[in-house]
Design a protein around this motif. Structure first.
Motif, PDB file in Angstrom:
ATOM      1  N   ALA A 193     -21.042-133.109  43.153  1.00 56.47           N
ATOM      2  CA  ALA A 193     -20.643-135.019  42.602  1.00 56.47           C
ATOM      3  C   ALA A 193     -21.361-135.955  40.892  1.00 56.47           C
ATOM      4  CB  ALA A 193     -20.259-135.579  43.593  1.00 56.47           C
ATOM      5  N   GLU A 194     -22.096-135.742  41.665  1.00 59.86           N
ATOM      6  CA  GLU A 194     -23.394-136.511  40.756  1.00 59.86           C
ATOM      7  C   GLU A 194     -23.528-135.483  39.625  1.00 59.86           C
ATOM      8  OE1 GLU A 194     -24.920-139.206  40.010  1.00 59.86           O
ATOM      9  OE2 GLU A 194     -23.711-139.587  41.077  1.00 59.86           O
ATOM     10  N   ALA A 195     -23.158-134.068  39.163  1.00 63.53           N
ATOM     11  CA  ALA A 195     -23.704-133.477  38.308  1.00 63.53           C
ATOM     12  C   ALA A 195     -22.514-134.154  36.528  1.00 63.53           C
ATOM     13  CB  ALA A 195     -24.559-132.078  37.933  1.00 63.53           C
ATOM     14  N   LEU A 196     -21.629-133.710  37.700  1.00 65.32           N
ATOM     15  CA  LEU A 196     -19.579-133.894  37.528  1.00 65.32           C
ATOM     16  C   LEU A 196     -19.795-135.273  36.716  1.00 65.32           C
ATOM     17  CD1 LEU A 196     -17.440-132.139  39.652  1.00 65.32           C
ATOM     18  CD2 LEU A 196     -18.412-131.477  37.150  1.00 65.32           C
ATOM     19  N   ARG A 197     -20.247-136.532  37.163  1.00 66.30           N
ATOM     20  CA  ARG A 197     -20.373-137.968  36.901  1.00 66.30           C
ATOM     21  C   ARG A 197     -21.841-138.404  35.963  1.00 66.30           C
ATOM     22  NH1 ARG A 197     -22.271-142.788  38.290  1.00 66.30           N
ATOM     23  NH2 ARG A 197     -24.052-142.258  38.434  1.00 66.30           N
ATOM     24  N   GLN A 198     -22.720-137.550  36.046  1.00 67.22           N
ATOM     25  CA  GLN A 198     -23.269-138.323  35.196  1.00 67.22           C
ATOM     26  C   GLN A 198     -22.816-137.281  33.564  1.00 67.22           C
ATOM     27  OE1 GLN A 198     -27.855-137.759  36.361  1.00 67.22           O
ATOM     28  NE2 GLN A 198     -26.766-138.486  38.408  1.00 67.22           N
ATOM     29  N   GLY A 199     -23.048-136.234  33.935  1.00 65.86           N
ATOM     30  CA  GLY A 199     -22.633-134.777  33.178  1.00 65.86           C
ATOM     31  C   GLY A 199     -21.647-135.811  31.602  1.00 65.86           C
ATOM     32  N   ALA A 200     -20.200-136.613  32.152  1.00 68.08           N
ATOM     33  CA  ALA A 200     -19.082-136.930  31.871  1.00 68.08           C
ATOM     34  C   ALA A 200     -19.402-138.592  31.376  1.00 68.08           C
ATOM     35  CB  ALA A 200     -17.994-137.320  33.529  1.00 68.08           C
ATOM     36  N   LEU A 201     -20.966-139.009  31.960  1.00 67.04           N
ATOM     37  CA  LEU A 201     -21.243-140.303  31.159  1.00 67.04           C
ATOM     38  C   LEU A 201     -21.819-140.630  30.163  1.00 67.04           C
ATOM     39  CD1 LEU A 201     -22.774-142.353  34.226  1.00 67.04           C
ATOM     40  CD2 LEU A 201     -20.954-142.581  33.002  1.00 67.04           C
ATOM     41  N   ARG A 202     -22.768-138.567  30.858  1.00 62.73           N
ATOM     42  CA  ARG A 202     -23.767-138.237  29.449  1.00 62.73           C
ATOM     43  C   ARG A 202     -22.450-138.174  28.041  1.00 62.73           C
ATOM     44  NH1 ARG A 202     -26.867-133.524  29.286  1.00 62.73           N
ATOM     45  NH2 ARG A 202     -24.640-132.932  29.271  1.00 62.73           N
ATOM     46  N   ASP A 203     -22.045-137.339  28.000  1.00 66.28           N
ATOM     47  CA  ASP A 203     -20.995-136.666  26.906  1.00 66.28           C
ATOM     48  C   ASP A 203     -20.573-138.052  26.224  1.00 66.28           C
ATOM     49  OD1 ASP A 203     -21.974-134.203  27.836  1.00 66.28           O
ATOM     50  OD2 ASP A 203     -20.313-133.466  28.209  1.00 66.28           O
ATOM     51  N   ALA A 204     -19.891-138.782  27.233  1.00 63.51           N
ATOM     52  CA  ALA A 204     -19.475-140.160  26.677  1.00 63.51           C
ATOM     53  C   ALA A 204     -20.208-140.497  25.964  1.00 63.51           C
ATOM     54  CB  ALA A 204     -18.623-140.649  28.133  1.00 63.51           C
ATOM     55  N   LEU A 205     -21.418-140.525  26.545  1.00 64.09           N
ATOM     56  CA  LEU A 205     -23.271-141.576  25.326  1.00 64.09           C
ATOM     57  C   LEU A 205     -22.609-140.847  24.378  1.00 64.09           C
ATOM     58  CD1 LEU A 205     -24.987-144.327  24.965  1.00 64.09           C
ATOM     59  CD2 LEU A 205     -25.855-142.469  26.601  1.00 64.09           C
ATOM     60  N   GLU A 206     -22.752-139.669  24.209  1.00 65.80           N
ATOM     61  CA  GLU A 206     -23.047-139.221  23.090  1.00 65.80           C
ATOM     62  C   GLU A 206     -21.487-139.063  22.074  1.00 65.80           C
ATOM     63  OE1 GLU A 206     -24.493-134.709  24.084  1.00 65.80           O
ATOM     64  OE2 GLU A 206     -23.423-134.747  21.712  1.00 65.80           O
ATOM     65  N   ASP A 207     -20.577-139.168  22.727  1.00 68.79           N
ATOM     66  CA  ASP A 207     -19.197-139.214  22.052  1.00 68.79           C
ATOM     67  C   ASP A 207     -19.658-140.749  20.997  1.00 68.79           C
ATOM     68  OD1 ASP A 207     -18.669-136.470  21.999  1.00 68.79           O
ATOM     69  OD2 ASP A 207     -17.021-137.386  23.733  1.00 68.79           O
ATOM     70  N   ALA A 208     -19.869-141.630  21.878  1.00 68.51           N
ATOM     71  CA  ALA A 208     -20.161-143.466  21.636  1.00 68.51           C
ATOM     72  C   ALA A 208     -20.947-143.447  20.305  1.00 68.51           C
ATOM     73  CB  ALA A 208     -19.973-144.170  22.584  1.00 68.51           C
ATOM     74  N   LEU A 209     -22.336-142.417  20.389  1.00 71.19           N
ATOM     75  CA  LEU A 209     -23.153-142.571  19.133  1.00 71.19           C
ATOM     76  C   LEU A 209     -22.936-142.067  18.553  1.00 71.19           C
ATOM     77  CD1 LEU A 209     -26.273-142.676  21.956  1.00 71.19           C
ATOM     78  CD2 LEU A 209     -25.299-144.591  20.866  1.00 71.19           C
ATOM     79  N   ARG A 210     -22.123-141.196  17.990  1.00 71.92           N
ATOM     80  CA  ARG A 210     -21.606-140.163  16.761  1.00 71.92           C
ATOM     81  C   ARG A 210     -20.458-140.826  16.149  1.00 71.92           C
ATOM     82  NH1 ARG A 210     -23.318-134.807  17.461  1.00 71.92           N
ATOM     83  NH2 ARG A 210     -23.669-134.239  19.682  1.00 71.92           N
ATOM     84  N   GLU A 211     -19.705-141.430  16.615  1.00 75.54           N
ATOM     85  CA  GLU A 211     -18.906-142.294  16.453  1.00 75.54           C
ATOM     86  C   GLU A 211     -19.716-143.427  15.573  1.00 75.54           C
ATOM     87  OE1 GLU A 211     -15.468-143.413  19.204  1.00 75.54           O
ATOM     88  OE2 GLU A 211     -15.054-141.273  19.843  1.00 75.54           O
ATOM     89  N   THR A 212     -20.549-144.484  16.424  1.00 71.46           N
ATOM     90  CA  THR A 212     -20.987-145.704  15.697  1.00 71.46           C
ATOM     91  C   THR A 212     -22.266-145.847  15.101  1.00 71.46           C
ATOM     92  OG1 THR A 212     -21.609-145.552  18.324  1.00 71.46           O
ATOM     93  CG2 THR A 212     -20.060-147.352  17.321  1.00 71.46           C
ATOM     94  N   LEU A 213     -22.589-144.406  15.311  1.00 70.60           N
ATOM     95  CA  LEU A 213     -24.003-144.247  14.513  1.00 70.60           C
ATOM     96  C   LEU A 213     -23.985-143.884  13.405  1.00 70.60           C
ATOM     97  CD1 LEU A 213     -26.508-144.311  17.135  1.00 70.60           C
ATOM     98  CD2 LEU A 213     -25.738-146.165  15.984  1.00 70.60           C
ATOM     99  N   THR A 214     -24.671-143.836  12.057  1.00 71.25           N
ATOM    100  CA  THR A 214     -24.846-142.918  11.206  1.00 71.25           C
ATOM    101  C   THR A 214     -26.334-142.497  11.138  1.00 71.25           C
ATOM    102  OG1 THR A 214     -25.594-144.679   9.301  1.00 71.25           O
ATOM    103  CG2 THR A 214     -23.318-144.123   9.219  1.00 71.25           C
ATOM    104  N   GLY A 215     -26.500-140.667  10.702  1.00 74.87           N
ATOM    105  CA  GLY A 215     -27.172-140.543  10.776  1.00 74.87           C
ATOM    106  C   GLY A 215     -28.113-139.756  12.440  1.00 74.87           C
ATOM    107  N   LEU A 216     -26.730-139.735  13.055  1.00 79.25           N
ATOM    108  CA  LEU A 216     -27.381-138.931  14.112  1.00 79.25           C
ATOM    109  C   LEU A 216     -27.168-138.690  14.662  1.00 79.25           C
ATOM    110  CD1 LEU A 216     -27.743-140.073  18.062  1.00 79.25           C
ATOM    111  CD2 LEU A 216     -25.522-138.972  18.278  1.00 79.25           C
ATOM    112  N   THR A 217     -28.702-137.713  15.561  1.00 75.29           N
ATOM    113  CA  THR A 217     -29.410-136.639  15.624  1.00 75.29           C
ATOM    114  C   THR A 217     -29.298-135.616  17.211  1.00 75.29           C
ATOM    115  OG1 THR A 217     -30.923-135.163  13.421  1.00 75.29           O
ATOM    116  CG2 THR A 217     -31.255-134.218  15.635  1.00 75.29           C
ATOM    117  N   VAL A 218     -28.804-134.921  17.604  1.00 71.95           N
ATOM    118  CA  VAL A 218     -28.966-134.297  19.064  1.00 71.95           C
ATOM    119  C   VAL A 218     -29.470-133.460  19.204  1.00 71.95           C
ATOM    120  CG1 VAL A 218     -27.431-134.275  21.486  1.00 71.95           C
ATOM    121  CG2 VAL A 218     -26.519-135.675  19.393  1.00 71.95           C
TER     122      VAL A 218
END
Ligand code: PLP
Length: 378
Positions: free
Chosen positions: A255-280
Motif C-alpha cells: 500500500a505504501e509503495a503505491l501511495r508514495q509512488g502516486a504522490l512522487r509522480d504527482a509531485l514530479e508532474d506538478a514541478l514539470r508544469e510549474t518550473l522551467t529548466g527542471l531536470t529529473v
C-alpha cells in the motif's frame, strides 16, 4: 516540519520505540547466558531473526545481525579478499554508497584491483560492461539494489545470472530497497545482501548481512556470537526494534509503495508544469517509489535547501555524507552529469508521514523561489 529526507534516515515508528524501550528495561539479558534471563533474550533474538529474514526473502539462519549496512558492506569486502585462493580483484558499480566505495578504494593500497563498473545516463548498470568485466576472475561483484540518491533500481536478476555464470560471488546492498519494495534474496540468487534498520522506521546502529546458506564467509569481527559470523554481544534493543520495523514494513509495503509512488509522480508532474529548466535524474529508469532527485536550472542546491529549510521543509543534496560538502555527487558524475548541474541537485525522499499537502507546499515554495529569481534578474 515537513521531512523529505527519508533516504538519509526515517523517524522510528512508535512501536519500534516501545520495543527498544521494553528491551532496555525488561529484556536486557545476554543471549549467550545459560540462565533463564539469557534464554529469554535468546528466544527474542531468534524471533527477531525470523522477522528480518521474512523481509529479506531469506532463511533465518542466513541473517547475521550487524551494526548497520556499513559494517555489513565492510564484512563483505574484507571477507571476499580473505578467502583462500581468490584473485585480488573486486568489481563494484560506480554508484555504490560513498562509504562502501571508500572502503573498496582503500583496498587499492593493499594491491587489490578495484574496478568500478559504469552506469548509463539514467544510472542503470551497463550489462555489457558487466559481462566484459566478468570475463576475468574476481573475488567479488557488488551491485546495489536501489541507489540512495536517484532511487534507480538495478537489474539484480540479470546481474545475478551473469555473476553465477562467471562463478563470482554477488553482493547486493539492499539498504534503500529494504522496507520500500520487496526483497527476494533466495529468488534473486544472490550470495550476500546488506540491510539497515533505520531506513524503514527502525533504530540506527542496527542492520544485517544476509549470507547464503553454505557460503563460508570470514567474519569481520571474529567471536562466538552469530554462529561465529559476527562477534560481540548482540545489540538486543536495536535488534528488537529492527524486527518490529521489519514486520511493519512488510505489512504496509504494498500500500505504501503505491501511495508514495502516486504522490512522487504527482509531485514530479506538478514541478514539470510549474518550473522551467527542471531536470529529473534517473528519469526513464525504474526507481524507488519514494525518491525524486531533481535540479532547477540556475538554482544551486545550497540555495534551494536553505530556502526550503526556512519554510520548514527538510530535503538533501544527494547522499547524506556528501551534503554540506561542495564535491558534486559521484553518482551523478558516473551518470555523465556535468559538475555544474550536479551542484544544483536536490533529493526529495518521501515516507509514511508524507501527504499531498506537504508536496503542494514544496511546489509552492520552489515556484515562488523561481519567480523571485526571475524578477531579480529582470
Ligand atoms: C545504499 C546504502 N548503503 C549503506 C548505507 C549505510 O548504512 P548504515 O547507516 O546502516 O551504516 C546507506 C545509508 O545511507 C545506504 O544508503
Amino acid at each position: 516540519m515537513i521531512y523529505l529526507d527519508h533516504n538519509a534516515t526515517t523517524p522510528p515508528l512508535p512501536e519500534v520505540i516501545e520495543a527498544v524501550t521494553d528491551c532496555l528495561r525488561d529484556g536486557w539479558g545476554n543471549p549467550s547466558s545459560k540462565h533463564g534471563f539469557g534464554q529469554r533474550a535468546k528466544s527474542a533474538l531468534a524471533a527477531a531473526r525470523a522477522e528480518v529474514a521474512a523481509l529479506a526473502g531469506a532463511q533465518p539462519a542466513e541473517v547475521v545481525f550487524t551494526s548497520g549496512a556499513t559494517e555489513a558492506n565492510n564484512q563483505v569486502l574484507a571477507g571476499a579478499l580473505s578467502r583462500p585462493g581468490v584473485p585480488p580483484r573486486v568489481l563494484l558499480s560506480a554508484v555504490e554508497h560513498a562509504g562502501f566505495l571508500k572502503a573498496a578504494q582503500r583496498m587499492r593500497d593493499f594491491g587489490v584491483e578495484v574496478e568500478l563498473l559504469p552506469v548509463d545516463g539514467r544510472g542503470v548498470l551497463r550489462l555489457d560492461a558487466l559481462r566484459a568485466a566478468l570475463e576475468r576472475p574476481a573475488a567479488l561483484l557488488s551491485v546495489m539494489a536501489a541507489n540512495n540518491e536517484t532511487g534507480v533500481l538495478q537489474p539484480v536478476v540479470e546481474v545475478a545470472a551473469a555473476a553465477r555464470a562467471a562463478g563470482v560471488p554477488l553482493h547486493v546492498d539492499a539498504t534503500q530497497q529494504a522496507g520500500r519494495l520487496p526483497l527476494d534474496f533466495a529468488g534473486w540468487g544472490v550470495d550476500l545482501m546488506s540491510m539497515s534498520a533505520h531506513k524503514f522506521g527502525g533504530p540506527k546502529g542496527c542492520g544485517a548481512l544476509v549470507a547464503r546458506k553454505g557460503l563460508s564467509w570470514p567474519a569481520l569481527l571474529p567471536g562466538q556470537q552469530e554462529r561465529g559470523r559476527r562477534g560481540g554481544t548482540e545489540n538486543m534493543p536495536g535488534i528488537a526494534g529492527f524486527a518490529v520495523a521489519a514486520r511493519h514494513a512488510r505489512a504496509a509495503m504494498q500500500a505504501e509503495a503505491l501511495r508514495q509512488g502516486a504522490l512522487r509522480d504527482a509531485l514530479e508532474d506538478a514541478l514539470r508544469e510549474t518550473l522551467t529548466g527542471l531536470t529529473v535524474f534517473g528519469e526513464g529508469a525504474p526507481r524507488l517509489p519514494n525518491t525524486l532527485f531533481i535540479a532547477i536550472a540556475g538554482q544551486s542546491a545550497d540555495r534551494l535547501l536553505g530556502r526550503l529549510e526556512r519554510e520548514r521543509i527538510l530535503a538533501a543534496s544527494g547522499a547524506a555524507c556528501s551534503s554540506g560538502g561542495s564535491e558534486p555527487s559521484h553518482v551523478l558524475a558516473a551518470m555523465g552529469v556535468p559538475p555544474a548541474l550536479a551542484r544544483e541537485a536536490i533529493r526529495l525522499s518521501l515516507g509514511r508521514d508524507t501527504d499531498g499537502e506537504h508536496l503542494a507546499r514544496v511546489v509552492h515554495v520552489l515556484r515562488s523561489l523561481q519567480s523571485e529569481t526571475a524578477v531579480a534578474a529582470a
